[in-house]
Design an enzyme around this catalytic site. Sequence first.
Site, PDB file in Angstrom:
ATOM      1  N   CYS A   1      42.363  44.548  37.919  1.00 42.02           N
ATOM      2  CA  CYS A   1      42.290  44.561  36.458  1.00 42.02           C
ATOM      3  C   CYS A   1      42.327  43.122  35.950  1.00 42.02           C
ATOM      4  O   CYS A   1      43.198  42.341  36.338  1.00 42.02           O
ATOM      5  CB  CYS A   1      43.464  45.355  35.892  1.00 42.02           C
ATOM      6  SG  CYS A   1      43.519  45.382  34.087  1.00 42.02           S
TER       7      CYS A   1
ATOM      8  N   CYS B   1      43.494  51.385  32.956  1.00 40.36           N
ATOM      9  CA  CYS B   1      44.422  50.842  33.944  1.00 40.36           C
ATOM     10  C   CYS B   1      45.791  51.480  33.728  1.00 40.36           C
ATOM     11  O   CYS B   1      46.298  51.518  32.603  1.00 40.36           O
ATOM     12  CB  CYS B   1      44.508  49.325  33.789  1.00 40.36           C
ATOM     13  SG  CYS B   1      45.759  48.545  34.835  1.00 40.36           S
TER      14      CYS B   1
ATOM     15  N   CYS C   1      48.458  48.555  32.438  1.00 41.91           N
ATOM     16  CA  CYS C   1      48.399  47.885  31.126  1.00 41.91           C
ATOM     17  C   CYS C   1      47.569  48.633  30.083  1.00 41.91           C
ATOM     18  O   CYS C   1      47.413  48.147  28.963  1.00 41.91           O
ATOM     19  CB  CYS C   1      47.873  46.466  31.285  1.00 41.91           C
ATOM     20  SG  CYS C   1      46.104  46.364  31.667  1.00 41.91           S
TER      21      CYS C   1
ATOM     22  N   CYS D   1      32.379  54.666  36.435  1.00 42.93           N
ATOM     23  CA  CYS D   1      31.442  53.711  35.845  1.00 42.93           C
ATOM     24  C   CYS D   1      32.284  52.685  35.079  1.00 42.93           C
ATOM     25  O   CYS D   1      32.835  52.994  34.022  1.00 42.93           O
ATOM     26  CB  CYS D   1      30.507  54.485  34.920  1.00 42.93           C
ATOM     27  SG  CYS D   1      29.241  53.508  34.158  1.00 42.93           S
TER      28      CYS D   1
END
Length: 131
Positions: free
Chosen positions: A47, A96, A99, A119
């Site tokens: 991330c 995520c 976060c 995607c």
Amino acid sequence: MDKLQKTLEEWKQMLDPEQYNVCRLKGTERPFSGKYDKVKTDGIYHCICCDEPLFDSTTKFDSGCGWPSFYAPLENSAVIEVRDMSHGMIRTEVVCAKCDAHLGHVFPDGPPPTGLRYCINSVCLDLVPRS
């Protein structure tokens, strides 16, 4: 996993404008414009906001959609799937787990073994090559 929480202003200071728009405001990069769409480097995609490992390059495939596509996250606990009813569609958003950054969407049209296509916007990712 402990959640990483920041204000929108803190995210804005940390991210570039495109990263902020996509990750924090749920935008989407233009298809075929992202730096990881065609990349085949072996490694782990993290991330961009919190450095959490999200996807392994071994699950990446060329879906032809214009965004990096994976058939599974690194761990099921790495991402959260959220119902998304924006833009007159019903989709499943992928964020995520650490976060809450918007990453992209998951669709049921991927290859075996999962049949899923995660995607993901390139701008949300940082590829860490394997040594």
